[in-house]
Design a protein around this motif. Structure first.
Motif, short mmCIF file in Angstrom:
data_model
loop_
_atom_site.label_atom_id
_atom_site.label_comp_id
_atom_site.label_asym_id
_atom_site.label_seq_id
_atom_site.Cartn_x
_atom_site.Cartn_y
_atom_site.Cartn_z
N ASP A 203 -2.25 10.18 4.62
CA ASP A 203 -3.33 10.79 5.39
C ASP A 203 -2.74 11.92 6.24
O ASP A 203 -2.42 11.74 7.40
N ALA B 61 -2.45 -12.88 9.07
CA ALA B 61 -1.59 -12.99 10.24
C ALA B 61 -1.77 -11.76 11.11
O ALA B 61 -1.07 -10.79 10.95
N HIS B 62 -2.69 -11.81 12.00
CA HIS B 62 -2.95 -10.59 12.78
C HIS B 62 -2.10 -10.55 14.02
O HIS B 62 -1.62 -11.58 14.47
N PHE C 283 -5.99 6.09 16.49
CA PHE C 283 -6.93 6.52 15.45
C PHE C 283 -7.54 5.32 14.74
O PHE C 283 -6.95 4.24 14.70
N TYR D 22 3.74 -1.18 6.48
CA TYR D 22 3.10 -1.84 5.34
C TYR D 22 3.33 -3.35 5.33
O TYR D 22 2.72 -4.07 4.54
N THR E 228 -4.41 12.93 9.76
CA THR E 228 -4.28 11.99 10.86
C THR E 228 -2.82 11.82 11.27
O THR E 228 -2.52 11.75 12.46
N LEU E 229 -1.91 11.79 10.28
CA LEU E 229 -0.50 11.67 10.64
C LEU E 229 -0.05 12.87 11.45
O LEU E 229 0.69 12.73 12.42
N GLN F 17 -2.30 -5.90 13.58
CA GLN F 17 -0.95 -5.64 14.11
C GLN F 17 -0.64 -4.15 14.11
O GLN F 17 -0.08 -3.62 15.06
N PHE G 149 3.45 6.08 11.20
CA PHE G 149 4.29 6.81 10.26
C PHE G 149 4.89 5.81 9.28
O PHE G 149 5.66 4.94 9.67
N SER H 58 -0.34 -6.63 9.28
CA SER H 58 -1.78 -6.67 9.05
C SER H 58 -2.44 -5.52 9.82
O SER H 58 -1.81 -4.88 10.66
N PRO I 262 9.84 13.04 4.75
CA PRO I 262 10.25 11.67 4.37
C PRO I 262 9.18 10.92 3.59
O PRO I 262 9.49 10.14 2.70
N ASN I 263 7.91 11.19 3.92
CA ASN I 263 6.86 10.47 3.21
C ASN I 263 6.55 11.09 1.85
O ASN I 263 5.81 10.51 1.05
N ALA J 42 -1.50 12.52 14.89
CA ALA J 42 -0.78 11.49 15.64
C ALA J 42 0.53 12.06 16.17
O ALA J 42 0.87 11.87 17.35
N ALA J 43 1.25 12.78 15.31
CA ALA J 43 2.53 13.36 15.73
C ALA J 43 2.31 14.40 16.83
O ALA J 43 3.06 14.47 17.80
N VAL K 168 8.09 13.65 9.58
CA VAL K 168 6.92 12.91 9.13
C VAL K 168 6.54 13.27 7.69
O VAL K 168 6.39 12.40 6.84
N GLU L 149 3.55 -5.44 0.54
CA GLU L 149 3.10 -6.78 0.91
C GLU L 149 2.39 -6.73 2.25
O GLU L 149 2.97 -6.53 3.29
N GLN L 150 1.08 -6.90 2.19
CA GLN L 150 0.29 -6.95 3.39
C GLN L 150 0.31 -8.39 3.87
O GLN L 150 0.06 -9.32 3.10
N VAL L 151 0.62 -8.60 5.13
CA VAL L 151 0.63 -9.96 5.64
C VAL L 151 -0.81 -10.36 5.92
O VAL L 151 -1.38 -10.03 6.94
N ARG M 154 8.40 0.42 -3.11
CA ARG M 154 8.53 -0.67 -2.16
C ARG M 154 7.44 -1.68 -2.52
O ARG M 154 6.37 -1.32 -2.97
N VAL M 155 7.72 -2.91 -2.26
CA VAL M 155 6.69 -3.92 -2.51
C VAL M 155 5.66 -3.82 -1.39
O VAL M 155 5.99 -3.90 -0.22
#
Lengths: 259, 353
Positions: free
Chosen positions: A153, A258-259, B81, B132, A156-157, B138, B87, B135, A178-179, A160-161, A175, A253-255, A250-251
């Protein structure tokens, strides 16, 4: 289900034959330099030629220069288009497609006509060749970077920066770049592969590159060019393999929960 | 002089006016939310305070300094936001420390402050995770910590909870309010969720079509809406066209059914068309107590909503919503029953258009 499976394998097999058979024959032929024996003599001859390393070296150098300049041109441009001028995107994309629309021969003659006369006289400098290579790399570089930018995005990134006090240089280097690493790399390796095998620009501008060297060897010898083309093929493969390795995902993996 | 002043600000995009003549004084430590439907100009106004949009007209003054033309990266504001905007290439600690590094703080101070922020959002063990691996809730807490790490004068939150699911929304909104109070930071909170705005804010600005409709405490906004839009946007509201019968006694008539209102009808004449409204929770079934309005009705529909039961009653020719608390020991009427409902005269609002 079973039937489909068998057909899939058969089609895959035919595809593999189509792809590998010419390579195998080339290898087979290149190993027959000495009568009645399979040897790597042709490879030895190719690799002991001083000119080979010289030409190869030049091409690597120019490829690296092309990659650097092309990245510095394309990334900020594509970033700016995404962030400020989304309406200009189709136009920029069209411009980057130039090497598909205008043949390399025409481009080179255009270059020569424009830059080999006053006030430029650039035809002796490698800059003209590199400029041509940059144009050749544009469709690959731009598309790769463009796809990378769509995946993050950008707006927005950037905001934000900015709200954290970052300036444009910081945003680009810390920013955005690297992405886009994987996206830029895929453009970079494609560019590398193209520049290493490029013939038209180098030949017409009379530059001692690897492409014309292969062609010269091909017209003089029988076995070495086969060995060389295999080498350059492996080189391309190595680039792509390297790309896959560096860009291995990268994997994600959304947790969950677990908020 | 207020800490943050937005004076006569307007913003045009081409021919369309996204925000017109916005005026607001925000005191230090106050949390003000901008509430309105999408496209009402609330986010545009916030973005002008952040410096991402330049106002077409008007001035923005922060702490006595005119910041209208100051670039975004020189303003002393933190922003959160809707899409978190962490990042992706940096760890949680990297994200929080980003602003501090730009400000060229020492490594020691950066680490110290990052740790403080992680404690503040109750995530000290997550410093080395990547976004990533977190959640949504978080991630948004990290984004909040990142925005607060530089100790900005003003915190701006652009629909920060809209991407999260209902449960987390409620707990995180309480956490945001806690942190904001603890730090005493001035904040603007943009949302289209009225419950969020009412529960969080010191003051609410209700906006519609680029204009401010009403500014007030959540209590004022909910109980005394000044315009038809505010009345209908904030909370559920029954509205109906009515006619003034007797301005002195507050009598109005809706299709021949008479209501008494406590609202001031001075300046209106008999026969004037007005819009009347009653909140669903202000109706009750008639009991022995005498109420100002006692109305015959038919039960049209009953919806069980958990803690609340919403009953649609037809009064005259108009259907009104009526909310009563769920009581398992009280028998509910049946659809088609005739009955009587009451409401006080204070519950009957006459709204200026």
């Amino acid at each position: 289900m079973k039937k489909i499976n068998i057909w899939a394998w058969i089609i895959l097999f035919i595809g593999m034959i189509y792809f590998f058979l010419p390579l195998i024959s080339t290898l087979e032929f290149s190993m027959k330099m000495i009568k009645d024996r399979y040897t790597f003599e042709a490879f030895r001859v190719a690799f002991t030629d001083r000119v080979f390393f010289e030409r190869f070296g030049y091409s690597v150098l120019w490829a690296l220069l092309t990659i650097t300049l092309s990245t510095l041109l394309v990334v900020p441009t594509a970033y700016w288009v995404h962030w400020k001028l989304p309406k200009a995107r189709p136009f920029v994309e069209f411009v980057t497609l130039m090497p598909f629309v205008v043949p390399a021969v025409v481009l080179t003659f255009g270059f020569i006509r424009l830059y080999a006369r006053p006030p430029f006289f650039l035809n002796d400098r490698p800059i003209l060749l590199i400029a041509g290579y940059i144009i050749l790399s544009l469709p690959y570089m731009f598309r790769a970077v463009d796809t990378g930018l769509r995946a993050i995005d950008v707006r927005t990134l950037t905001e934000a920066a900015l709200s954290l006090g970052a300036g444009w240089g910081t945003i680009l280097t810390q920013v955005i770049f690297p992405n886009l690493r994987v996206a830029i790399l895929s453009g970079v390796f494609l560019t590398f592969a193209i520049v290493m095998g490029e013939f038209t620009f180098a030949s017409l501008l009379a530059k001692p590159a690897f492409g014309p060297y292969m062609e010269e060897i091909g017209s003089m010898r029988a076995y070495t060019p086969q060995a060389l083309s295999l080498v350059s093929f492996l080189l391309t493969w190595a680039s792509i393999g390297l790309l896959q390795w560096i860009g291995r995902g990268r994997v994600q993996e959304q947790v969950a929960g677990a908020h | 002089m207020a800490f943050l002043e937005i004076n006569n600000v307007s913003k045009k995009f081409g021919a369309t006016e996204a925000v017109s003549d916005f005026n607001l004084q925000i005191e230090k430590g106050e949390l003000v939310s901008f509430l309105g439907p999408s496209g009402c100009g609330k986010t545009t106004t916030l973005r002008m305070v952040a410096g991402f949009e330049m106002p077409t007209d008007g001035r923005i003054v922060m702490d006595g300094k005119d910041i209208t033309d100051m670039p975004a990266n020189q303003r002393d504001v933190g922003m959160v936001f809707q899409s978190y905007a962490l990042f992706p290439n940096m760890t949680v600690a990297g994200n929080i420390g980003f602003g501090l590094k730009i400000m060229k703080k020492s490594a020691e101070e950066t680490n110290q402050r990052t740790k403080e922020m992680l404690d503040l959002i109750n995530m000290p063990e997550y410093a080395h995770r990547y976004p990533y691996q977190l959640s949504g809730g978080q991630q948004q807490r990290v984004a909040l910590a990142r925005a607060l790490a530089l100790r900005p004068d003003v915190l701006l939150l652009d629909e920060p909870l809209s991407a999260l699911d209902a449960k987390i929304r409620v707990s995180l909104r309480a956490e945001i309010r806690d942190i904001q109070r603890k730090l005493g930071i001035t904040a603007i909170y943009v949302t289209h969720d009225q419950e969020e705005a009412l529960s969080l804010s010191d003051r609410v600005v209700v906006m519609n079509a680029g204009k401010m409709e009403q500014v007030g405490t959540p209590f004022q906004i909910y109980n005394f809406p000044e315009t038809n839009f505010v009345a209908s946007f904030v909370g559920t509201l029954n509205t109906a066209e009515a006619e003034v019968v007797d301005p002195a006694r507050g009598l109005i008539s809706m299709d021949g059914v008479q209501f008494v209102s406590a609202d001031d009808l001075n300046g209106r004449k008999k026969g004037d068309k007005v819009r009347m409204s009653v909140r669903p929770e202000r109706f009750n079934f008639a009991d022995d107590q005498k109420k100002d309005n006692l109305l015959d009705c038919t039960i049209e529909n009953i919806t069980f909503l958990g803690s609340v039961v919403r009953i649609q009653v037809k009064i005259g020719k108009t259907v009104f919503n009526m909310d009563t608390f769920n009581n398992p020991f009280l028998e509910l009427p049946k659809i088609g029953d005739n009955g009587q409902v009451t409401c006080s005269k204070e519950a009957v609002l006459v709204i200026s258009h």
